[in-house]
Structure formats: C-alpha cells, structure tokens
Design an enzyme around this catalytic site. Structure first.
Site, short mmCIF file in Angstrom:
data_model
loop_
_atom_site.label_atom_id
_atom_site.label_comp_id
_atom_site.label_asym_id
_atom_site.label_seq_id
_atom_site.Cartn_x
_atom_site.Cartn_y
_atom_site.Cartn_z
N LYS A 93 18.46 28.64 57.50
CA LYS A 93 17.11 28.99 57.03
C LYS A 93 16.43 30.00 57.95
O LYS A 93 15.75 30.92 57.50
CB LYS A 93 16.24 27.73 56.92
CG LYS A 93 16.67 26.74 55.86
CD LYS A 93 15.88 25.44 55.95
CE LYS A 93 16.30 24.44 54.88
NZ LYS A 93 15.61 23.15 55.03
N TYR A 141 22.19 29.77 47.54
CA TYR A 141 21.66 28.88 48.58
C TYR A 141 22.74 27.95 49.12
O TYR A 141 22.83 27.73 50.33
CB TYR A 141 20.47 28.08 48.02
CG TYR A 141 19.79 27.21 49.04
CD1 TYR A 141 19.01 27.77 50.05
CD2 TYR A 141 19.90 25.82 48.99
CE1 TYR A 141 18.38 26.96 51.00
CE2 TYR A 141 19.27 25.02 49.93
CZ TYR A 141 18.51 25.59 50.93
OH TYR A 141 17.88 24.80 51.86
N TYR A 188 12.68 19.48 61.39
CA TYR A 188 12.17 18.69 60.26
C TYR A 188 10.85 18.02 60.66
O TYR A 188 10.06 18.61 61.38
CB TYR A 188 13.21 17.65 59.80
CG TYR A 188 14.55 18.25 59.43
CD1 TYR A 188 14.62 19.32 58.54
CD2 TYR A 188 15.73 17.77 59.98
CE1 TYR A 188 15.85 19.87 58.19
CE2 TYR A 188 16.96 18.32 59.63
CZ TYR A 188 17.01 19.37 58.74
OH TYR A 188 18.21 19.92 58.40
N SER A 231 20.77 23.73 57.35
CA SER A 231 19.41 24.25 57.49
C SER A 231 19.23 25.25 58.63
O SER A 231 18.20 25.93 58.69
CB SER A 231 18.41 23.11 57.67
OG SER A 231 18.20 22.44 56.45
N VAL A 263 21.80 19.37 58.80
CA VAL A 263 22.32 18.02 58.57
C VAL A 263 23.84 17.91 58.78
O VAL A 263 24.39 16.81 58.70
CB VAL A 263 21.95 17.47 57.17
CG1 VAL A 263 20.45 17.27 57.06
CG2 VAL A 263 22.48 18.37 56.07
#
Length: 309
Positions: free
Chosen positions: A68, A193, A245, A65, A263
C-alpha cells in the site's frame, strides 16, 4: 550505528522469536495459512551499502499491505498529492483495516486514509495505464527500481487465493463505486489489487526499499532520486500514523519507527536519515501485525534509541 554485527541481530531474533507461539498465521487467505509460524528474519540496510541480517533471510514472502505504501508513492508521483487526496483522506482510524463502517458515516464517502483496505483500493485504482497488466507492470517496474532487483514478481498462488476469497474487499469496491470514488470494473480492480498484494520478496529487498524511504527518496547506491522528497515524507508520515493498522498509536509510542506491516508477517521500517529495515515473521497478533516482528523492533528501538520522537 545500531547494530555492528549479525551476531547482535541473531541474539535479538532469538529473544523475539519466543513470542511467535502466542500468535497465528493468516489462514483466512488459504495460501498464507501454509507459512511456518516460527520463522523470523531481519535485514538492516545502511546507506553505505552494508547490510546485516539474521534468520531465514532468503525466504520470500508476499508484501500484502506493505504494498500500500509503495503503491501510494507511485500514485503520488503520477498524479500529485492534491489529486490523490481528493479521492482518499489523511486521517488515522481506530477501526480494523478491512472495516466498511466509516465509509457509511463519512461525507463524502471517501476512505479515511490510504493504509486501510478501502483507501488502498482507491489508490490502486489511480495507478495510470490502459489495462490491468500495464498498470501492474508499472508498479512492478517501480519496485524493481527501488530494490535494484528485476527478478521480483508476484506469487500466482497467493494472488489467486486472495482473488477468490476477497468478498469484503469487493463489497468495499462496490460501495466506493456507488459513491463515484472509483469508476472502473470491480473485478479488474480486484485482479490488480490482489496481484499487487502478492508481490513477493525477501527481507533484504524490503530493507532496501525502507532505506530509500528513510533517505527521502534517494537510492544511495545509485545516487538516483527515485521519488521526490515530499512523496517520501508523506509516505513515512502515513507509516507512523496508520502503518500498523489500528495498533499504530501504541506502536508509535513504544517503538517510534515509521513502519508498514502486512498480514503475511512482513514489516518494512524506515529510520529517517539512517537505514531501512526488513522483517518477516508470519505469526500475527490480533491486529494483524507480526507478533515477533514487533517485539524485534521494540528491542532494536530500545537498545539503540531509534525512536524518532
């Protein structure tokens, strides 16, 4: 300067490492389940080129992540903020990063922010290019520029493992496609992705990227403005409000450093105007954040008064 030597960092790493045994690695992605729970490393990159570090700093890990926020920067440069935020929102959420619930209750059904999975899939969808390979290479080239390391690539094993098990992300894609938020083939988007999430680097590279965000898009070593200041500002704001998160609020209060976790156990920090931080500790808490990594940042923030608030 927060840390004058690697010895200071080694002391903090030893303290934080004790937390690792109370977490667990992300075994829901089979390839990530092979990580060593006890690993913990950190690098701090300063504008003058100095970098201090501790732990297994050469070990590479996938961004997950953390990608992102880097992808968001590229798409904001490509498309402009007005266009991007027609497709994805700017609001934090208390829901887990992979939740589909808010999509069903929002109108229009666009994701709340670019840091949850639904929002990140939309942002990845907006990368310019005529094929998965062309779009992926544009993102990879951007990362090469941010790190000054053209050897960085993705881990095929992790990408394949994620692609084969990403059923919930596919569900998010199909929901978004039904509501015309994304308009491409779902399997192509999933390929892009999962490759994006599987880009791998070490904490030295990650700290270098954090430094560019910390300095409003400038690479101090080359003097180049890699991203406009406003893009860096938007990304750092999302790192504060959504980067950890659904633990982002508590993290902002306790630590107060713009950060993005993944993660795999990575955390990228950007202390505004000062330096970049890269951390790797694959043992995760129940929210999906590196448990020893957060403890390490808490110790750093407290000892050296790094909170931006």
């Amino acid at each position: 300067m927060p840390c004058r030597s690697s010895d200071e960092l080694n002391t903090l790493v030893a303290k934080a490492k004790k937390c690792a045994k109370s977490g667990k690695v992300a075994d829901y992605i089979p390839a990530l389940g092979k990580a060593n729970q006890d690993d913990l490393s950190i690098a701090i990159h300063y504008p003058d080129g100095r970098c201090i570090s501790a732990g297994c700093i050469e070990k590479r890990f996938t961004l997950q992540s953390i990608s992102k926020v880097i992808c968001l920067a590229l798409v904001l440069i490509d498309r402009g903020s007005n266009y991007v935020f027609e497709h994805v929102g700017m609001e934090p959420t208390g829901d887990p990063f992979n939740s589909i619930a808010k999509l069903e209750t929002m109108s229009p059904s666009k994701p709340l922010n670019p840091m949850i999975n639904a929002g990140a899939l939309v942002v990845t969808h907006l990368i310019k290019g005529n094929s998965v390979e062309e779009r992926f290479q544009r993102l990879l080239s951007f990362i090469h520029e941010l790190t000054s390391d053209s050897t960085i690539n993705y881990c095929e094993e992790v990408a394949r493992s994620e692609f084969e098990t990403a059923h919930l992300n596919r569900a998010l894609c199909y929901f978004l496609k039904q509501h015309n938020i994304i308009e491409e083939d779902v399997e192509q988007l999933m390929e892009l992705y999962t490759k994006q999430c599987a880009i791998q680097m070490n904490v030295l590279d990650l700290a270098r990227i954090g430094l560019v965000f910390a300095l409003d898009g400038v690479d101090p070593l080359s003097g180049k403005q890699i991203m406009p200041p406003d893009v860096a500002r938007i990304c750092k704001t999302f790192m504060v409000t959504c980067g950890m998160y659904n633990a982002s609020g508590e993290f902002a209060i306790k630590i107060g450093i713009p950060s993005k976790s993944g993660v795999s156990g990575g955390i990228m920090g950007a202390v505004p105007g000062k330096f970049g931080i890269g951390i790797f500790g694959p043992s995760l808490d129940e929210k999906g954040n590196s448990i020893a990594g957060i403890k390490l940042l808490e110790l750093l923030s407290k000892n050296y008064k790094l909170s931006m608030f």
